[in-house]
Motif scaffolding. Structure first.
Motif, PDB file in Angstrom:
ATOM      1  N   SER A  89      -2.789   9.249  -2.666  1.00 41.68           N
ATOM      2  CA  SER A  89      -3.077   9.347  -4.092  1.00 41.68           C
ATOM      3  C   SER A  89      -4.437   8.784  -4.474  1.00 41.68           C
ATOM      4  CB  SER A  89      -1.990   8.618  -4.895  1.00 41.68           C
ATOM      5  OG  SER A  89      -1.927   7.248  -4.516  1.00 41.68           O
ATOM      6  N   SER A  90      -5.120   8.134  -3.551  1.00 41.30           N
ATOM      7  CA  SER A  90      -6.427   7.530  -3.850  1.00 41.30           C
ATOM      8  C   SER A  90      -7.585   8.444  -3.486  1.00 41.30           C
ATOM      9  CB  SER A  90      -6.575   6.191  -3.102  1.00 41.30           C
ATOM     10  OG  SER A  90      -5.557   5.297  -3.473  1.00 41.30           O
ATOM     11  N   HIS A  91      -7.325   9.457  -2.678  1.00 41.21           N
ATOM     12  CA  HIS A  91      -8.399  10.337  -2.210  1.00 41.21           C
ATOM     13  C   HIS A  91      -7.969  11.788  -2.426  1.00 41.21           C
ATOM     14  CE1 HIS A  91      -8.673   6.562   0.105  1.00 41.21           C
ATOM     15  NE2 HIS A  91      -9.980   6.726  -0.007  1.00 41.21           N
ATOM     16  N   TYR A  92      -8.609  12.424  -3.372  1.00 37.90           N
ATOM     17  CA  TYR A  92      -8.318  13.842  -3.606  1.00 37.90           C
ATOM     18  C   TYR A  92      -9.506  14.501  -4.294  1.00 37.90           C
ATOM     19  CZ  TYR A  92      -6.943  12.203  -8.309  1.00 37.90           C
ATOM     20  OH  TYR A  92      -6.918  11.622  -9.544  1.00 37.90           O
ATOM     21  N   TRP A  93      -9.469  15.828  -4.332  1.00 36.68           N
ATOM     22  CA  TRP A  93     -10.562  16.622  -4.892  1.00 36.68           C
ATOM     23  C   TRP A  93     -10.081  17.389  -6.119  1.00 36.68           C
ATOM     24  CZ3 TRP A  93      -9.518  15.995   0.219  1.00 36.68           C
ATOM     25  CH2 TRP A  93     -10.554  15.477   1.018  1.00 36.68           C
ATOM     26  N   LEU A  94     -10.985  17.572  -7.057  1.00 42.93           N
ATOM     27  CA  LEU A  94     -10.730  18.385  -8.250  1.00 42.93           C
ATOM     28  C   LEU A  94     -11.626  19.607  -8.174  1.00 42.93           C
ATOM     29  CD1 LEU A  94     -10.699  15.541 -10.934  1.00 42.93           C
ATOM     30  CD2 LEU A  94      -8.700  16.707  -9.962  1.00 42.93           C
ATOM     31  N   VAL A  95     -11.029  20.767  -7.924  1.00 48.54           N
ATOM     32  CA  VAL A  95     -11.791  22.009  -7.826  1.00 48.54           C
ATOM     33  C   VAL A  95     -12.032  22.528  -9.234  1.00 48.54           C
ATOM     34  CG1 VAL A  95     -11.932  24.288  -6.776  1.00 48.54           C
ATOM     35  CG2 VAL A  95     -10.663  22.465  -5.616  1.00 48.54           C
ATOM     36  N   LYS A 103      -6.702  27.852 -20.725  1.00 51.94           N
ATOM     37  CA  LYS A 103      -7.273  26.508 -20.758  1.00 51.94           C
ATOM     38  C   LYS A 103      -8.045  26.235 -19.466  1.00 51.94           C
ATOM     39  CE  LYS A 103      -3.663  24.526 -23.718  1.00 51.94           C
ATOM     40  NZ  LYS A 103      -2.636  23.458 -23.836  1.00 51.94           N
ATOM     41  N   VAL A 104      -9.134  25.496 -19.602  1.00 55.21           N
ATOM     42  CA  VAL A 104      -9.965  25.149 -18.446  1.00 55.21           C
ATOM     43  C   VAL A 104      -9.441  23.865 -17.809  1.00 55.21           C
ATOM     44  CG1 VAL A 104     -12.288  24.575 -17.660  1.00 55.21           C
ATOM     45  CG2 VAL A 104     -11.965  26.253 -19.486  1.00 55.21           C
ATOM     46  N   GLY A 105      -9.442  23.844 -16.491  1.00 59.42           N
ATOM     47  CA  GLY A 105      -8.976  22.657 -15.798  1.00 59.42           C
ATOM     48  C   GLY A 105      -9.419  22.628 -14.354  1.00 59.42           C
ATOM     49  N   TYR A 106      -8.626  21.956 -13.535  1.00 51.51           N
ATOM     50  CA  TYR A 106      -8.953  21.776 -12.126  1.00 51.51           C
ATOM     51  C   TYR A 106      -7.738  22.114 -11.267  1.00 51.51           C
ATOM     52  CZ  TYR A 106     -12.526  18.668 -14.168  1.00 51.51           C
ATOM     53  OH  TYR A 106     -13.544  18.130 -14.918  1.00 51.51           O
ATOM     54  N   VAL A 122      -3.595  19.878   0.959  1.00 47.32           N
ATOM     55  CA  VAL A 122      -2.565  20.537   0.163  1.00 47.32           C
ATOM     56  C   VAL A 122      -3.110  20.806  -1.237  1.00 47.32           C
ATOM     57  CG1 VAL A 122      -0.257  20.347  -0.825  1.00 47.32           C
ATOM     58  CG2 VAL A 122      -0.720  19.414   1.454  1.00 47.32           C
ATOM     59  N   ASN A 123      -2.982  22.044  -1.677  1.00 51.56           N
ATOM     60  CA  ASN A 123      -3.324  22.410  -3.051  1.00 51.56           C
ATOM     61  C   ASN A 123      -2.052  22.289  -3.876  1.00 51.56           C
ATOM     62  OD1 ASN A 123      -4.071  23.647  -5.481  1.00 51.56           O
ATOM     63  ND2 ASN A 123      -5.420  25.099  -4.469  1.00 51.56           N
ATOM     64  N   ARG A 124      -2.049  21.307  -4.798  1.00 51.29           N
ATOM     65  CA  ARG A 124      -0.840  21.031  -5.578  1.00 51.29           C
ATOM     66  C   ARG A 124      -0.754  21.881  -6.833  1.00 51.29           C
ATOM     67  NH1 ARG A 124      -0.180  15.224  -7.256  1.00 51.29           N
ATOM     68  NH2 ARG A 124       1.889  16.040  -7.762  1.00 51.29           N
ATOM     69  N   GLY A 125      -1.855  22.493  -7.247  1.00 53.82           N
ATOM     70  CA  GLY A 125      -1.823  23.302  -8.447  1.00 53.82           C
ATOM     71  C   GLY A 125      -2.856  22.864  -9.468  1.00 53.82           C
ATOM     72  N   TRP A 126      -2.569  23.138 -10.733  1.00 53.53           N
ATOM     73  CA  TRP A 126      -3.552  23.015 -11.818  1.00 53.53           C
ATOM     74  C   TRP A 126      -3.229  21.872 -12.762  1.00 53.53           C
ATOM     75  CZ3 TRP A 126      -3.227  23.403 -17.142  1.00 53.53           C
ATOM     76  CH2 TRP A 126      -4.418  23.651 -17.843  1.00 53.53           C
ATOM     77  N   VAL A 127      -4.300  21.184 -13.225  1.00 55.84           N
ATOM     78  CA  VAL A 127      -4.185  20.192 -14.305  1.00 55.84           C
ATOM     79  C   VAL A 127      -5.264  20.503 -15.335  1.00 55.84           C
ATOM     80  CG1 VAL A 127      -3.175  18.351 -12.923  1.00 55.84           C
ATOM     81  CG2 VAL A 127      -5.666  18.559 -13.069  1.00 55.84           C
ATOM     82  N   SER A 212       6.744  18.551  -5.881  1.00 53.27           N
ATOM     83  CA  SER A 212       5.416  17.934  -5.907  1.00 53.27           C
ATOM     84  C   SER A 212       4.355  18.846  -6.500  1.00 53.27           C
ATOM     85  CB  SER A 212       4.994  17.538  -4.482  1.00 53.27           C
ATOM     86  OG  SER A 212       5.904  16.615  -3.919  1.00 53.27           O
ATOM     87  N   ALA A 213       4.742  20.064  -6.879  1.00 48.60           N
ATOM     88  CA  ALA A 213       3.775  21.034  -7.389  1.00 48.60           C
ATOM     89  C   ALA A 213       3.453  20.756  -8.847  1.00 48.60           C
ATOM     90  CB  ALA A 213       4.306  22.452  -7.222  1.00 48.60           C
ATOM     91  N   LEU A 214       2.198  20.980  -9.199  1.00 51.87           N
ATOM     92  CA  LEU A 214       1.758  20.944 -10.584  1.00 51.87           C
ATOM     93  C   LEU A 214       1.890  22.355 -11.156  1.00 51.87           C
ATOM     94  CD1 LEU A 214      -1.401  18.736  -9.965  1.00 51.87           C
ATOM     95  CD2 LEU A 214       0.842  17.963 -10.791  1.00 51.87           C
ATOM     96  N   GLU A 215       1.321  22.594 -12.315  1.00 51.73           N
ATOM     97  CA  GLU A 215       1.366  23.943 -12.875  1.00 51.73           C
ATOM     98  C   GLU A 215       0.530  24.892 -12.014  1.00 51.73           C
ATOM     99  OE1 GLU A 215       1.787  24.210 -17.407  1.00 51.73           O
ATOM    100  OE2 GLU A 215       0.334  22.604 -17.112  1.00 51.73           O
TER     101      GLU A 215
END
Length: 290
Positions: A89-95, A103-106, A122-127, A212-215
């Protein structure tokens, strides 16, 4: 009077070759036809890709621990896969620049460390993106070991997109990037002493129903095969219009009057029939006088 005047007029078509115009038109015609066939090729590629994805996803899910390292990417691409481990949870990327429901997000990409000591992106989805650009979204992660399920997808990069932030990845987390590059991600994790081995060349795309998936709304292709076919029809239609325009531009239609036809030595329109009728009348008169 008006009827005889109208019948004495004659239309003629003569070519007037404009070779400069024809040369430009033929070049444009070749381009339009080539674009049409290119769109048909793209449509066929999309059909084959979707058929391949459907086949891969119809296969039973496999465990990442059971994956043979000698298997190539094509065998694993779009396969349903499951694994157990923990997110970092401390190291991740926002594409950046990902739009979801207007809506615009990552998209959040995080390393997942399996129970066997392997690491997978792992790509968890959109925020959603916060209103201010300098503020990063607050992303929650599972606090304990979890089992996740998704599909392995190949990572393809657009060479026209500059991957801002990838050159200064270490020490500033989360990292906002324009697109994910496996080599850059691997270098960043190694610089933090989080891994000492290579990452798989694929990324795990979580299933939408995974806890564990986001939107998310995953799209396998941005443009459907039917749309490519529609674009091909448009290009071919433009080619047909261009051919018609070239024909019209290189012919001359002009109207000849009775006097002009006589000057040109042509038989005036409608002149044969009156002459024939006069001859018939003359013959009848001669027989009667005899």
């Amino acid at each position: 009077m008006s009827a005889s005047s109208g019948s004495s007029e004659k239309f003629s078509v003569t070519p007037r070759w404009n070779w400069k115009l024809i040369s430009v038109g033929l070049v444009l015609l070749a381009i339009l036809i080539r674009l049409g066939f290119w769109q048909l090729d793209r449509a066929e590629e999309k059909r084959q890709l979707l058929s391949f994805i459907e086949h891969q996803q119809s296969l039973p899910a496999i465990s990442f621990a059971a994956v043979d390292s000698t298997e190539n990417g094509e065998q694993l691409a779009y396969r349903q896969m499951q694994m157990r481990g923990e997110f970092d949870s401390s190291h991740y990327w926002l594409v950046d620049n990902k739009v979801f429901r207007g809506k615009v997000g990552y998209e959040v990409v995080a390393p997942f460390f399996t129970s066997d000591g392997e690491a997978v992106l792992v790509n968890r989805g959109w925020v959603a993106a916060p209103p201010h650009r300098e503020v990063y979204p607050d992303v929650s992660f599972p606090e304990s070991e979890v089992e996740i399920r998704g599909r392995f997808i190949p990572v393809s990069n657009n060479k026209m997109v500059r991957n801002l932030g990838s050159s200064a990845m270490a020490g500033q987390w989360p990292i906002r990037i324009q697109q994910l590059a496996i080599s850059d991600a691997q270098q960043a994790l190694q610089s933090e002493s989080l891994i000492n081995h290579s990452l798989p060349p694929e990324i795990l795309q979580l299933s939408p129903n995974d806890p564990s998936a986001l939107e998310m709304v995953w799209r396998d292709v941005n443009v459907s095969a039917s749309k490519h076919q529609g674009y091909a029809v448009q290009w071919f239609s433009m080619a047909v219009v261009l051919v018609i325009a070239l024909i019209v531009a290189n012919v001359r239609v002009h109207k000849k009057s009775l006097s002009q036809q006589m000057i040109d030595g042509e038989q005036p329109s409608g002149a044969d029939e009156p002459q024939s009728n006069n001859n018939k009348k003359l013959g009848i008169a001669q027989k009667g006088s005899a």
